[in-house]
Design a protein around this motif. Structure first.
Motif, PDB file in Angstrom:
ATOM      1  N   UNK A 598       0.812  -1.209   0.000  1.00  0.00           N
ATOM      2  CA  UNK A 598       0.000   0.000   0.000  1.00  0.00           C
ATOM      3  C   UNK A 598       0.845   1.258   0.000  1.00  0.00           C
ATOM      4  N   UNK A 599       1.664   1.399  -1.029  1.00  0.00           N
ATOM      5  CA  UNK A 599       2.552   2.547  -1.134  1.00  0.00           C
ATOM      6  C   UNK A 599       2.437   3.179  -2.515  1.00  0.00           C
ATOM      7  N   UNK A 600       2.704   4.482  -2.572  1.00  0.00           N
ATOM      8  CA  UNK A 600       2.852   5.194  -3.842  1.00  0.00           C
ATOM      9  C   UNK A 600       4.207   5.873  -3.799  1.00  0.00           C
ATOM     10  N   UNK A 601       5.056   5.604  -4.789  1.00  0.00           N
ATOM     11  CA  UNK A 601       6.406   6.151  -4.757  1.00  0.00           C
ATOM     12  C   UNK A 601       7.211   5.555  -3.618  1.00  0.00           C
ATOM     13  N   UNK A 657      -4.275  11.939  -8.989  1.00  0.00           N
ATOM     14  CA  UNK A 657      -3.541  13.130  -8.543  1.00  0.00           C
ATOM     15  C   UNK A 657      -2.606  12.806  -7.388  1.00  0.00           C
ATOM     16  N   UNK A 658      -3.068  11.956  -6.484  1.00  0.00           N
ATOM     17  CA  UNK A 658      -2.242  11.546  -5.351  1.00  0.00           C
ATOM     18  C   UNK A 658      -0.999  10.789  -5.828  1.00  0.00           C
ATOM     19  N   UNK A 662       2.911  11.882  -5.288  1.00  0.00           N
ATOM     20  CA  UNK A 662       3.802  10.958  -4.584  1.00  0.00           C
ATOM     21  C   UNK A 662       5.040  10.590  -5.387  1.00  0.00           C
ATOM     22  N   UNK A 663       5.027  10.877  -6.685  1.00  0.00           N
ATOM     23  CA  UNK A 663       6.186  10.588  -7.529  1.00  0.00           C
ATOM     24  C   UNK A 663       6.940  11.853  -7.950  1.00  0.00           C
ATOM     25  N   UNK A 685      -3.409  21.652  -3.198  1.00  0.00           N
ATOM     26  CA  UNK A 685      -4.522  22.101  -4.044  1.00  0.00           C
ATOM     27  C   UNK A 685      -4.015  22.606  -5.394  1.00  0.00           C
ATOM     28  N   UNK A 686      -2.884  23.284  -5.380  1.00  0.00           N
ATOM     29  CA  UNK A 686      -2.307  23.811  -6.616  1.00  0.00           C
ATOM     30  C   UNK A 686      -1.872  22.691  -7.548  1.00  0.00           C
ATOM     31  N   UNK A 687      -1.500  21.562  -6.962  1.00  0.00           N
ATOM     32  CA  UNK A 687      -0.975  20.440  -7.758  1.00  0.00           C
ATOM     33  C   UNK A 687      -1.993  19.309  -7.929  1.00  0.00           C
ATOM     34  N   UNK A 688      -3.265  19.627  -7.744  1.00  0.00           N
ATOM     35  CA  UNK A 688      -4.307  18.593  -7.933  1.00  0.00           C
ATOM     36  C   UNK A 688      -5.534  19.195  -8.605  1.00  0.00           C
TER      37      UNK A 688
END
Length: 688
Positions: A598-601, A657-658, A662-663, A685-688
């Motif tokens: 259960x990981x991203x990046x 987006x998450x 995360x990458x 918020x700016x990056x999603x």
């Protein structure tokens, strides 16, 4: 005006409920979920629009992108009637018939004490609604000479003959599409996994040398699983269904062998009933010319039927041996269905093309079937006779066959339960031409992978079946590219020739400097325009900050254990009633497992679980740790995003987006360095 009362029937009611629940739903998905035709939906909405106009309200309209536009007054009207269901919130909404089916299944399958509170939790309705539903439940159960009773010692339970209970379960699965949803099966069935039942069905196909039709496979996948649950609970009870009538069939003999390799302890009588489910399922492809001794009588009757057909119509059947074998493949399950009063399964004559020739055959078949009816001692009902007439006709003409069997696919995702289910749900929408049967871990794939034709996976696998390695979260262009590649490999796509034709035309009137890029853009456009390619429009789905509120973000600067970090990260969701304590406990159990993924990046953990383990509503929280948190598998984590998703269909854009965040190493460094929660939220918020 009262929605759902005399002014509006249940069909309109269910259509509007589903549109409000899924604002981006289109006609194809709507008709599929409600088992209605496009004409039925349009007529229902047209009738309701008439009522809206009479009451001075705006009408329901269709947008250019195919979605429905419901006036605010209609939504408010629906809300006022279903407040206890939180229709626009995060609870599931069940129609009246669905609640009845759920109660009957629940009391039939559970071997623990069931109280009124259990039923309220299952259905997400008030006590009064459950009490009213129980009255309707017993009206339905009485059709099978059954009764749902209650005692202080045993709670709610179903009472009656076992064969009538199994008959009711089989009929409910056929009648109620909700019961075939994986999320519902997960709640109702605790002892039997989907992959084990798929493996059982596939083994039966291998031993019998044929393939079940797509509809029958789906029906078996649900019915066998539900019946096994009931059978395991009652393995110590003595019941008699068929007096050994089925013991001579190959299905019964093969099942006896197959069950020996499982941990399921079943009595002979339940094996008989499960044998009947297989015996009554339609076959799409016979891979052998072998006949079984138990079919000899029916084989002789079919020969006489064909003789009589040729005599009355003066039509000579070409390749008669093959023709009779195909008719046997259809009539054999039909005879078992009729003899033992089983439903036709999920198959519907509405999906078949009918014409004048079919009507003539239907009339003729009423006479031809009489010897077989006398043999089984039961008359063929109208739907079975109509299906037989159609099947008889296409075997004669040979110019129109059943729809080809869909390839069977499995999804293998190493990113945990939620991402795996999201990936499977998205792929099912992306590829209606493929049957997506399960989501596996890598370990389970190597155990059950032989049961599938192709696999979509996040990591390269050692397998001989067709595999597609893809990201669990794909953007719009990635989805179209994958669709193009898969359909081309499977031979389903006609896009290639269309592209070549278009490029040829364009080159006659324009100078093309980059043919390769032009072909790629044309492929994207043509696949996007195909009516059978329901690719999600990400812009219509909620973004990450729709679920992640400023109050759900926390920052810690000291070194803490991963257990404490998880508890802290989940605290906002717990306080807002989005999850309960079971969510935290189940996530901890998952994280300590060796294969937890259960990981991203490299710095982000996304603990998540399912509805039955503490998910109450939709929400995402975030814990940012200045110091790396050591997780059991050696990962050093700075970001923990507990994900609570009640319904997976609308969260794809947020998880996408998450994954991007995360990458992005530079963005992650900025987040770790930031102390102010307001600034943190603004960066996200700016990056999603």
């Amino acid at each position: 005006m009262y929605v759902g009362g005399d002014d509006m029937n249940e069909r309109v009611h269910s259509i509007l409920k589903l549109i409000v629940k899924k604002p981006t739903i289109k006609m194809a998905e709507l008709t599929d979920e409600l088992s209605l035709t496009k004409r039925q939906v349009n007529y229902a909405i047209q009738q309701f629009n008439g009522e809206l106009s009479i009451n001075g309200l705006a009408n329901i309209t269709r947008e250019h992108n195919g979605t429905f536009n419901l006036p605010l007054e209609v939504i408010q009207l629906l809300q006022s009637q279903e407040q206890q269901n939180l229709l626009l919130g995060e609870q599931d909404f069940f129609l009246d018939d669905e609640r009845i089916a759920l109660i009957l299944m629940y009391v039939s399958l559970q071997d623990e004490f069931i109280s009124l509170d259990h039923l309220m939790e299952l259905l997400h309705v008030s006590r009064n609604t459950v009490i009213e539903d129980l009255r309707k439940v017993n009206w339905f159960a009485d059709k099978y000479s059954l009764n749902v009773s209650y005692t202080r010692q045993d709670g709610y339970f179903i009472k009656g003959l076992e064969n009538r209970i199994l008959q009711m379960i089989s009929d409910l699965i056929k009648q109620t599409k909700l019961l075939r949803r994986e999320s519902i099966k997960t709640i109702l069935i605790s002892h039997i996994s989907e992959e084990e039942v798929i493996h059982l069905i596939h083994n039966m196909e291998q031993m019998m040398h044929f393939s079940y039709s797509d509809e029958s496979f789906e029906y078996l996948l649900s019915s066998v699983r539900y019946i096994l649950q009931r059978a395991i609970h009652n393995s110590d009870k003595e019941v008699t269904f068929f007096k050994e009538d089925l013991h001579g069939t190959p299905e019964y003999k093969f099942l006896r062998v197959l069950f020996q390799d499982t941990n399921w302890k079943l009595s002979i009588d339940y094996i008989e009933w499960i044998s009947l489910l297989f015996l009554s399922s339609n076959i799409s492809e016979q891979k052998t010319t072998q006949y079984y001794d138990s079919d000899q009588d029916l084989k002789i009757l079919i020969k006489r039927m064909v003789d009589e057909f040729q005599k009355q119509t003066l039509i000579e059947v070409i390749d008669r041996e093959v023709f009779e074998r195909r008719i046997l493949s259809h009539l054999r399950p039909a005879c078992f269905r009729i003899k033992y009063r089983l439903s036709l399964g999920t198959y519907s004559m509405n999906s078949l093309i009918q014409d004048g020739n079919h009507a003539i055959l239907n009339t003729l078949m009423k006479e031809l079937i009489i010897p077989i009816e006398n043999w089984i001692g039961k008359a063929f009902p109208y739907d079975e006779l109509e299906l037989l007439s159609y099947y008889f006709g296409i075997q004669l003409t040979n110019h129109r066959q059943w729809a080809p069997q869909k390839p069977r696919a499995v999804v293998v995702c190493a990113n945990g339960i939620m991402v795996s289910k999201l990936m499977r749900d998205n792929l099912k929408k992306l590829f209606p031409e493929i049957q997506f049967l399960a989501s596996f871990s890598i370990r389970d794939f190597y155990k059950f992978g032989v049961d599938y034709d192709l696999v979509f996976t996040t990591t390269q696998l050692k397998t001989n079946i067709l595999q597609y390695v893809t990201n669990p979260i794909m953007n719009y262009k990635d989805q179209i590219g994958l669709r193009y590649r898969v359909l081309k490999d499977l031979g389903f796509s006609e896009v290639d020739q269309s592209i070549e034709d278009l490029v040829s035309i364009i080159k006659r009137y324009a100078r093309v400097s980059d043919s390769r890029s032009l072909k790629e853009e044309l492929a994207l456009y043509l696949l996007q325009e195909q009516s059978n390619s329901p690719i999600e429009n990400f812009k219509t789905l909620p973004s990450l900050t729709h679920f992640l509120k400023p109050d759900f973000i926390q920052v810690v600067a000291k070194k803490i254990s991963w257990e404490d970090a998880l508890t802290i990260a989940c605290k906002p969701l717990l306080e807002y009633g989005i999850i309960n304590e079971r969510f935290i406990e189940d996530c901890k159990k998952q994280i300590v497992q060796k294969e937890y993924a259960g990981y991203l990046g490299q710095q982000t953990c996304i603990p998540h679980t399912t509805i039955e383990n503490g998910v109450l509503k939709d929400g995402i929280s975030l814990l940012v740790s200045k110091e790396p948190i050591e997780f059991p598998n050696g990962m050093n984590i700075h970001f923990i995003y507990p994900l609570s998703f009640y319904a997976l269909t609308k969260h794809l854009r947020a998880v996408n987006q998450l994954a991007d965040i995360s990458n992005n190493e530079e963005l992650l460094s900025n987040l770790v360095a930031e102390h102010n929660i307001k600034e943190l939220y603004q960066i996200i918020r700016k990056n999603s």
